[in-house]
Design a protein around this motif. Structure first.
Motif: not given
Ligand code: ADP
Ligand code: MG
Length: 536
Positions: A21-27
């Motif tokens: 599982t891989c998680v990303a976020h936009v900053r």
């Protein structure tokens, strides 16, 4: 936690993989992967109950597989949203080392300790874990998520993943198809006009999709693949090779010792990954077994060339799949502008070499195979409700239809139908006039309903005979049904997805051999495809 200061939205993009599982976020408009608490960018999708009664998630859970196989749940993605009686689940029961049981609504569930858990609960634990990690890393609550699923997931599976997200405390804004997310990571806001092929070779599946990118419109043209071809098959080739060699040298079958076998598996995968970087490595397992009180070591040099020889046919198969997907829509290889590699196993140099040979161009650089699905999901989350938002045009990966006489399926929505879509049909006259009508809805490639997945039953008043019924797929590929009521116009029909019809249960029970029975033999060749199990 302090309130957010930036315009960054509190939404995560999550690639809930079969293996990782891989998680990303936009900053500040840039998508980034959130590292796990162990500093890695991917988390094994494994949940375990320790001998002390604690739940473990990720690497810690994967590590105890060796000592506690019955309480370690991996590969949940293959089970979630499926009926216990479905063929896939019955097959998996004989491969997985934990107990797969029937849940209260006829769905596949797992037994851990002294309790039965639904698969949404299990995947929910993985999602809750990454939520916690992300919130700690980003320093703020992350109440929303976009979760990716395979393009071929049916309605039940999509609902089950949404449910997993809800159980983890997320408001799941959307479910997005993995290849679409990968394409977003590549093409978002780049003003491209290109046709791309997404080649995703993960831990257990090979998924191929072709998309047309035009500005921020991402249209899936065709999709396909093999749900039983992935990195684990490559590992198994190395394992078989090592066990054969060891047998020849010592006349000891390591497959008989679960602990030795587990060590060989771990070392085989590590060697495979090494060989993506370097031309030679050594599988080195001191004291892997003993014979008459004397320790035996396993020490085997292996080269990239050897690995390529024993796995070449697996790579070939993935290219046959590419051709099949292109053929569906008469797309020529030459018309593909870019090839995007996704999934850990696509890092194998042979895959990249074969891409060049097959398509006459190298795969696209700069798209990270482990991260792009999560990054694309995060970008989609960030763009929801904003001016530069994207348009996703997906296709239905498997036909949807209604049960017809002789256990056949009458297709209503065809494969590769662009979605959102609505298709109408009319009800045949009822067998018993005046009685409410019940229709069962299925999804799958087969014309025989036993081979398809049961989606649910519709209960309609007798007055529905001859009236129009619409099957509507929304942009998340979730199904809704409406019918033309003589008095009220188009009304939504309650869609009972949870109870498998008795007739289907019987039909499946008759046609599905119990695990291990002679009828299951052809699938025996796939022994060990799921990697973790102990060979019997
Ligand atoms: P999934 O989509 O199933 O969650 P991933 O995309 O994370 O899976 O891929 C996991 C698979 O990729 C595993 O079989 C792993 O061994 C393999 N893998 C990871 N890194 C490499 C590498 N550098 N070379 C070859 N295979 C790799
Ligand atoms: Mg994946």
């Amino acid at each position: 936690m302090p309130p957010p200061l930036s315009r960054d939205k509190p939404i995560l993009g999550i690639d809930l993989g079969t293996t990782n599982t891989c998680v990303a976020h936009v900053r500040n408009r840039i998508p980034r992967v959130v590292p796990t608490d162990k500093g890695s960018l991917i988390l094994p999708s494994v949940v375990a109950l320790s001998s002390r009664g604690d739940f473990l998630v990720g690497g810690a859970a994967k590590d105890q597989l060796l000592t506690n196989p019955r309480n370690t749940i991996y590969g949940a993605k293959r089970l979630i949203g499926r009926k216990f009686n479905s063929r896939v689940v019955q097959d998996l029961r004989s491969y997985y080392s934990y107990d797969i049981v029937e849940g209260p609504q006829g769905e596949a569930a797992v037994s851990l300790g002294d309790r039965v858990y639904g698969l949404p609960e299990i995947s929910g634990m993985v999602l809750a874990h990454v939520k916690k990690i992300a919130e700690a890393f980003l320093g703020r609550p992350m109440p929303q998520a976009i979760i990716s699923v395979p393009a071929y997931y049916n309605d039940n599976q999509r609902h089950a993943v949404k449910e997993a997200g809800r159980l983890a405390g997320f408001d799941v804004k959307r479910i997005v198809n993995e290849p679409t997310a990968a394409a977003l990571a590549y093409g978002f806001n780049r003003g491209l006009d290109q046709r791309v092929l997404v080649y995703d070779l993960g831990g257990g599946t090979c998924d191929i999709s072709v998309l047309q990118l035009q500005q921020n419109v991402f249209e899936v043209l065709a999709t396909g693949g093999d749900t039983f071809l992935g990195g684990v098959d490559f590992d198994n080739r190395i394992i078989d090779w090592a066990l054969d060699q060891f047998w020849r040298e010592h006349k000891v079958d390591l497959a008989q010792s679960p602990i030795a076998l587990q060590r060989v598996k771990k070392a085989a995968e590590a060697a495979k990954i090494d060989l993506s970087l370097i031309p030679n490595t050594v599988i080195d397992l001191p004291f892997v077994e003993e014979r008459r009180g004397k320790p035996l070591d396993l020490r085997m040099p292996i080269s990239r060339q050897q690995l390529e020889e024993i796995t070449r046919d697996l790579v070939d198969r993935s290219f046959t799949l590419c051709d099949e997907v292109l053929e569906q829509k008469g797309i020529s290889r030459g018309s593909i502008d870019e090839i995007i590699l996704v999934g850990g196993q696509s890092r194998m140099p042979l895959v990249q070499q074969r891409i060049r040979e097959h398509f006459g161009k190298p795969p696209r650089k700069g798209v990270h195979p482990d991260e792009c699905v999560a990054l694309g999901a995060a970008l989609l989350g960030d763009s929801l409700d904003s001016i530069d938002s994207v348009t996703l045009v997906d296709v239905l990966s498997m036909p949807i239809g209604i049960a017809a006489p002789n256990d056949r399926m009458r297709r209503v929505l065809e494969k590769n139908q662009p979605i959102p879509a609505t298709r109408s049909f009319r009800l045949p006259p009822p067998r018993e006039p005046g009685k409410p009508i019940e229709i069962d809805i299925y999804q799958g490639d087969s014309d025989q309903i036993v081979d398809d997945e049961f989606l649910g039953s519709l209960r309609l008043p007798a007055a529905a005979t001859g009236r129009r019924i619409d099957l509507k797929l929304d942009e998340e590929c979730l199904l809704r049904v409406t019918f033309d009521d003589p008095e009220r116009g188009m009304v939504e029909v309650p869609f009972a997805t949870r109870d498998t019809p008795e007739a289907l249960r019987r039909a499946i029970a008759e046609k599905t051999p119990p695990p291990g029975a002679a009828g299951a033999a052809p699938r025996e060749q796939r022994r060990g495809i799921f990697g973790w199990l102990t060979r019997s």
